[in-house]
Design a protein around this motif. Structure first.
Motif, short mmCIF file in Angstrom:
data_model
loop_
_atom_site.label_atom_id
_atom_site.label_comp_id
_atom_site.label_asym_id
_atom_site.label_seq_id
_atom_site.Cartn_x
_atom_site.Cartn_y
_atom_site.Cartn_z
N THR A 1 27.53 3.79 22.21
CA THR A 1 27.66 4.81 23.25
C THR A 1 29.07 5.38 23.28
O THR A 1 29.36 6.24 24.10
CB THR A 1 27.36 4.18 24.62
OG1 THR A 1 28.17 3.02 24.78
CG2 THR A 1 25.91 3.77 24.72
N THR B 1 26.15 10.74 19.33
CA THR B 1 25.01 11.53 19.79
C THR B 1 24.12 10.70 20.71
O THR B 1 23.07 11.16 21.14
CB THR B 1 24.16 12.03 18.61
OG1 THR B 1 23.77 10.90 17.83
CG2 THR B 1 24.94 13.00 17.74
N ASN B 2 24.52 9.45 21.00
CA ASN B 2 23.75 8.62 21.92
C ASN B 2 23.68 9.32 23.28
O ASN B 2 24.67 9.85 23.76
CB ASN B 2 24.39 7.23 22.07
CG ASN B 2 23.45 6.21 22.69
OD1 ASN B 2 22.93 6.41 23.78
ND2 ASN B 2 23.22 5.12 21.99
N LEU B 3 22.47 9.31 23.88
CA LEU B 3 22.29 9.99 25.16
C LEU B 3 23.10 9.30 26.26
O LEU B 3 23.56 9.93 27.20
CB LEU B 3 20.80 10.01 25.50
CG LEU B 3 20.38 10.84 26.69
CD1 LEU B 3 19.20 11.71 26.32
CD2 LEU B 3 20.02 9.95 27.86
N VAL B 4 23.23 7.99 26.15
CA VAL B 4 24.09 7.25 27.07
C VAL B 4 25.49 7.27 26.47
O VAL B 4 25.76 6.61 25.49
CB VAL B 4 23.59 5.81 27.26
CG1 VAL B 4 24.47 5.07 28.26
CG2 VAL B 4 22.14 5.79 27.72
N ILE C 1 29.92 -3.11 27.96
CA ILE C 1 29.28 -2.03 28.70
C ILE C 1 28.90 -2.54 30.09
O ILE C 1 28.44 -3.66 30.23
CB ILE C 1 28.00 -1.55 27.96
CG1 ILE C 1 28.36 -0.94 26.60
CG2 ILE C 1 27.21 -0.54 28.79
CD1 ILE C 1 27.15 -0.54 25.76
N ASP D 1 22.18 -0.17 15.11
CA ASP D 1 22.36 0.22 16.50
C ASP D 1 23.51 1.21 16.62
O ASP D 1 24.56 1.02 16.02
CB ASP D 1 22.62 -1.01 17.37
CG ASP D 1 21.34 -1.79 17.66
OD1 ASP D 1 20.34 -1.14 18.02
OD2 ASP D 1 21.34 -3.01 17.53
N GLY D 2 23.29 2.29 17.39
CA GLY D 2 24.31 3.34 17.51
C GLY D 2 25.01 3.24 18.85
O GLY D 2 24.40 3.29 19.90
N MET E 1 27.22 -2.74 16.70
CA MET E 1 26.64 -1.51 17.24
C MET E 1 27.02 -0.34 16.33
O MET E 1 27.46 0.71 16.80
CB MET E 1 27.12 -1.28 18.68
CG MET E 1 26.01 -0.83 19.62
SD MET E 1 26.55 -0.63 21.34
CE MET E 1 25.89 -2.08 22.13
#
Lengths: 394, 394
Positions: free
Chosen positions: B226, B48-51, B115, B223-224, B180
């Motif tokens: 991407t 559900t991370n926006l990035v 990333i 931390d979630g 993450m």
């Protein structure tokens, strides 16, 4: 704005003291008192944690009428989740009031230290006469020393400010950190003093606004304490006080200075990071994004390693619950643009690592969607933080 | 429920492969493929991370019709915040489809690793023939190896389940962690397979419910990611599949097992903590309280130190935004009651420290206000975690 010596007693009309009562097993100073010559305009902000120290509850009640005359602070024991917590807090306030000859409702109490261990209240009561005898207008530094817990040094500041019309006052303060630090509408233990005249409601308005943008924008470990309290006492003894705007600026400067001191002394910290999010849609969104970055373990570990790891910054922003377009985001680390419009720039990693290997690292994030900004202060996450908090029972 | 060998290919109707494509600078395996013999019932859940990784977006689109036949996974590069991310992801799916002779819409793609660095897509395309040639019904372990990043070992599991009527199927899976990691309605990279027949909508319902109570209840660092993706493929090749309830139990067991493997291998972790909050008003509140405890740095550092520091547990609960009465809270650490009704019990600290110095520590919190419960898994916070993430650019 001129920095001056003297800490919390630099403002006219205040005395302080700091002594050893024996609450701290180390035998270091652990009992402090700040007293105004007469009932002073007062305001407090305390923790929003649902598990709240009885000292916070009493202090809120006693400051509710906008006046206070004394702040009694013990370190070494937070008196939280203890069988007779409220009773012990009342006993402290009553004893201080009796020895000082002031109304008990004008005494504020703060306690910090271990949670869940009964407060050795007898030791504090026994030390009260010595504490009161020690009150002096130059003892601010002693008080600042006596409120520390895992802090490595005292935190105090005082500024003298003037205005164009010849007005002049002093705003001063002392604070302790440095673990369990992510205040929410409240913070740590802080005593602020001024000789400017601020009646209770005005003091409250100034304090609330200032706390929101200073102490509430720091994070050491993302954990919010059960005892956070900021108290402001205004003696009104300045002969010709400056205009209110100047007083407000000075209060902000004192709080910002103490907040940075707390972060810089964060448990295990080796550097401070100032995370500024700009061009956000609203200040609240800028703050949420900055807070998400400032509390990410991976970002904070990268800051410790002087690593311009902007992928972690975007990851943290993406979990903040704020809508933004990653393709409009630009990130700078220590002034070097490492990500432009959501993709990597061809920066020199070695140069960036050198630029970030400093006591204060500035991280800038441009969201590209509005005009609001906010800055959060945090410290790096270090192996020492973990070692300290694994081995040390707080 | 019987554990069996073979990992993700233990279920009938699946082949897998894992090879070196050269994306990882280390030269370790970094490209994996899981293929069903025919289009399979399929469901996915992504971050559900926006990035969001372009692989997540493509995989959601391709699974939307409830069928899929292949999952292509590269490790070493997440293909997130890269100039041609979506284009490269499409190229991978197309190449896999061409070599396999399947529809491109039936290919799912997962990417994990650094990333912001352009994906060396050419290396993956070059390796595709070798990868497809390597497909075999006993190569599940090779695929599990090729999807790892900072994991120290492969994570796979398979269970054979039967019902009273003679029904029988296999549910299996593989996962990678391990930094993450705090999934939100999604998680890490996970491929689940079964030979039970599950059409798309049924697969989706089963998967969503299971992920919510397994992968979404673990946290390594708060931390979630991407790129988090879980995919379930059901071949339907079991000759006489068991009833749906049995399949559901097996799916839960596989996901819970992989989730615990991910936490146990969390970066720097030396032990797992299972935090169970019970007698809460609702399951959502139990989960929020358990999550607040599981993500507190101070609690996780205390767990590393085998320290029954329940004051930190109450502090964390107090910031969770859930109403409860601290005077009704009881806390156990490794079976020892350390706090009853909000105040300390007279437990033996030495004994508690010994009981907590184990690979799995159970922390129990009784809120005393209802009938709901939830368990979160986390690992301890160690100096190694910080060192690793300060020195290693992900």
């Amino acid at each position: 704005m001129t920095p001056i010596d003297g800490g919390v007693t630099a403002a006219q009309g205040f005395r302080a003291a700091g002594v050893v009562s024996g609450v701290k097993p180390s035998g270091r100073p652990d009992l402090a008192l700040v007293v105004a010559d007469a009932p002073a305009g007062a305001a407090v902000v305390t923790t929003t944690n649902l598990v709240k120290a009885s000292a916070c509850l009493l202090t809120e009640r006693h400051a509710a009428d906008g006046t206070a005359q004394a702040v009694l602070i013990n370190s070494g024991n937070a008196n939280v989740c203890t069988p007779h917590g409220a009773e012990h807090t009342r006993a402290l306030a009553t004893a201080a009031a009796d020895h000082l000859g002031v109304a008990v409702e004008d005494v504020l109490v703060m306690s910090t230290g271990v949670i869940g261990v009964p407060l050795p209240v007898g030791r504090i009561l026994d030390a009260m006469p010595t504490l009161v005898d020690g009150l002096a207008p130059d003892a601010g530094p002693l008080a600042a020393e006596a409120i520390l817990t895992t802090d490595t040094h005292a935190k105090q500041v005082a500024f003298e400010v003037t205005d164009d019309a010849g007005g002049r006052c002093v705003v001063a303060g002392m604070a302790k950190g440095v673990g369990m630090i992510e205040p929410a509408m409240a913070t740590l233990l802080v005593v602020l003093t001024t000789d400017a005249p601020l009646a209770g409601p005005l003091a409250r308005r100034l304090l609330t606004g200032t706390v929101r943008r200073t102490f509430n924008r720091i994070s050491v470990d993302g954990d919010g304490s059960t005892s956070d309290t900021v108290a402001l006492l205004a003696s009104g003894q300045a002969e010709q006080p400056p205009n209110l705007e100047v007083v407000g600026h000075a209060l902000h400067a004192v709080c910002a200075d103490l907040a940075e001191q707390v972060v810089a002394d964060g448990e295990g910290a080796s550097r401070v990071a100032a995370i500024t999010v700009q061009h956000a849609a609203t200040e609240a969104e800028a703050e949420r994004l900055a807070r998400a970055i400032a509390t990410s373990l991976l970002v904070r570990a990268a800051i410790h390693g002087a690593d311009p790891n902007w992928g972690r910054i975007l990851m943290a922003m993406g979990s903040a619950g704020v809508a933004f377009d990653p393709r409009r985001v630009t990130v700078t680390c220590a002034g070097i643009t490492v990500c432009r419009f959501g993709v990597a720039t061809s920066f020199d990693r070695g140069q960036a690592a050198v630029a970030m290997d400093r006591p204060l690292v500035e991280i800038g994030v441009d969201v590209g969607s509005g005009h609001a900004r906010a800055t959060m202060l945090t410290c790096d996450l270090t192996p020492e933080y973990v070692r300290f908090n694994a081995e040390y029972t707080t």
